[in-house]
Design an enzyme around this catalytic site. Sequence first.
Site, PDB file in Angstrom:
ATOM      1  N   HIS A   1       4.846  -3.169  -0.680  1.00 49.02           N
ATOM      2  CA  HIS A   1       3.492  -3.332  -0.870  1.00 49.02           C
ATOM      3  C   HIS A   1       2.839  -3.747   0.629  1.00 49.02           C
ATOM      4  O   HIS A   1       3.629  -4.632   1.088  1.00 49.02           O
ATOM      5  CB  HIS A   1       3.072  -4.560  -2.068  1.00 49.02           C
ATOM      6  CG  HIS A   1       3.714  -4.313  -3.259  1.00 49.02           C
ATOM      7  ND1 HIS A   1       3.298  -3.670  -4.166  1.00 49.02           N
ATOM      8  CD2 HIS A   1       4.882  -4.892  -3.698  1.00 49.02           C
ATOM      9  CE1 HIS A   1       4.018  -3.726  -5.106  1.00 49.02           C
ATOM     10  NE2 HIS A   1       5.197  -4.345  -4.996  1.00 49.02           N
ATOM     11  N   THR A   2       1.637  -3.591   0.507  1.00 50.68           N
ATOM     12  CA  THR A   2       0.914  -4.178   1.788  1.00 50.68           C
ATOM     13  C   THR A   2       0.713  -5.582   1.476  1.00 50.68           C
ATOM     14  O   THR A   2      -0.225  -5.857   0.738  1.00 50.68           O
ATOM     15  CB  THR A   2      -0.318  -3.629   2.121  1.00 50.68           C
ATOM     16  OG1 THR A   2      -0.165  -2.001   2.586  1.00 50.68           O
ATOM     17  CG2 THR A   2      -0.958  -3.959   3.706  1.00 50.68           C
ATOM     18  N   SER A   3       1.376  -6.605   2.109  1.00 48.36           N
ATOM     19  CA  SER A   3       1.116  -7.796   1.718  1.00 48.36           C
ATOM     20  C   SER A   3       0.213  -9.019   2.578  1.00 48.36           C
ATOM     21  O   SER A   3      -0.425  -9.839   2.162  1.00 48.36           O
ATOM     22  CB  SER A   3       2.491  -8.681   1.431  1.00 48.36           C
ATOM     23  OG  SER A   3       3.360  -8.372   2.695  1.00 48.36           O
TER      24      SER A   3
ATOM     25  N   ASP B   1      -3.510   1.596   6.203  1.00 54.92           N
ATOM     26  CA  ASP B   1      -4.215   1.916   4.723  1.00 54.92           C
ATOM     27  C   ASP B   1      -5.345   2.716   4.915  1.00 54.92           C
ATOM     28  O   ASP B   1      -5.607   3.651   4.002  1.00 54.92           O
ATOM     29  CB  ASP B   1      -4.625   0.519   4.074  1.00 54.92           C
ATOM     30  CG  ASP B   1      -3.196  -0.199   3.340  1.00 54.92           C
ATOM     31  OD1 ASP B   1      -3.346  -1.372   3.075  1.00 54.92           O
ATOM     32  OD2 ASP B   1      -2.266   0.558   3.350  1.00 54.92           O
TER      33      ASP B   1
END
Lengths: 273, 286
Positions: free
Chosen positions: A49-51, A108
């Site tokens: 995930h993009t954290s 993103d």
Amino acid sequence: MDYFPLNWGKPRATGDEHNWLATPGMAGAHARRADMSPTCYAPAGPTSHTSSPIVTGTSVVALKYKDGIMMATDCLASYGSLARFRDVERMVPVGNSTVVGASGDISDFQYIQHQLKDLEIDEYETPDGHHLGPENVFGYLHRVMYARRSKMDFLWNTLVVGGLQDGKKYLGCVDMRGVTYSASTIATGYGAYIAQPLLRKAVEGREDTLPEEEARKLLNKVMQVLFYRDARSLNKIQVTTVNASGVHISEPYSLPTEWGFAENIRGYGAAQN
Amino acid sequence: MVRSRCCTNSPSSFRNQYDNDISTFSPHGRLHQIEYALEAVKQGSACVGIKSDRFVVLVALQRQGGELASYQKKVVKLDGHMGISFAGLTSDARVLSNYLRSECMRHKMTFSRPLPTYRASHRYGSRPYGVGFLIAGHDAAGPHLYEFSPAGNCLDYVAHAIGSRAQSARTYLEKHVAEFATSSVADLIRHGLGALRETMPSDKDLTVENVAIAVVGVTENPSDEATIAAFPHMRKEDGFVAFHALSREEVDRHLKAHQQTAGTGAAAAGGDAPAAAAGEAMDTSE
């Protein structure tokens, strides 16, 4: 070398060591997982995930004016505190009556651009006389952002969608949590604190009479103020105008700035004060 | 395993060998399962659709499953701007309408606009659906009338009829096709009833029980008093009339109007074939 960190240490079929093009999900040809990970670009291995955002864009500002809407962004993609990429375009046209601007994680946003391109292609392929307007694009992006937040796999962006829907001006904003907001002035990031009061004062109540030149001057001033105050901004900007003749994204240009006042400030000027 | 070939290579004998599976072609390049599904549509009672520049009208024949039974509902609303009438297996019609309803809702939620009529698409299960649809819708691009067949084809029409003896209805529609574009809603309905009447045996007639009528479109003068009175469902701001089935009283009114024009046999209005010719067309197609 294998550029995919998630492949390091993974067993591979013999003879496959030099196949650096193989996508991780297919690399172990024998091991094909039935449940694909949340995002299409992530390998079918451990979920990713993009954290936290890595390469980021700062504020997007937008307003409604007499003939349509205008939006402005700077051309900077920061790598933390490093002003890394200084010719990035953070606004994209969708169809011929919508523009989408993004702040936040640039990778993103590139994924979102890909999705929007697919949408445009689908709409083009279906010859039924319908066109996607800003309200449709906004509805779609809202659903995407909210769906990702519900999977705890955010698209780390705040998106601003603007344009003309059947001749009516539209401006909307959706963030990484899927929260939406629509108004006649929109500003994200630092702009929400610094630019918004300036925009509201000049625009509210005058959406249908504000002339284009005045709107452009206002945006330039607002971006200048943001450059002075936002430490992750640049004075090289683009301004997009959406009106009846379509979406016009300007070439990047530089804003003039005045730093002469610093001469007289102890510790900043060249002279010994 | 040896299949017994009973006779020569005539087309009919291939049917039994190549019709067990939807994905098996016959040597003549035909998919017999789909053709059988099309037959199921022809067994259903007829429905007719006609469109003008502003409206689409669906007129359907509702069968009664015996003296004691109710009349089969033939008009299904999918969304405010779109609805269907069908001919064929009623259960398949129900499954597909539910699917189309959820598609309409999903598109509206994602894109903040009603599903454009053309994009309501077929879904396939393990066999072709044995039902044909006439889809009537009105969207930003105007009124639309589409036929969906079990073959998976989606065709755009000005006027069409499907179901039992629909060819007779289509003949009527072809005769009057030049009038439809500028017809009023009342005239479209009158033509729909005329076309539907063609599909019935001469001893039966259209009644308020066995006829369903549905309408969707945009009126020309939404502020006109006569228009407001004629279209209670109309949205006053823009004259949009949502897809709806007409009430019993309204159906009755249209039936009476149709019977009057058909009865007088006026050349211009009731030019459709009177009972005799219609009866002739009925008997030969059994």
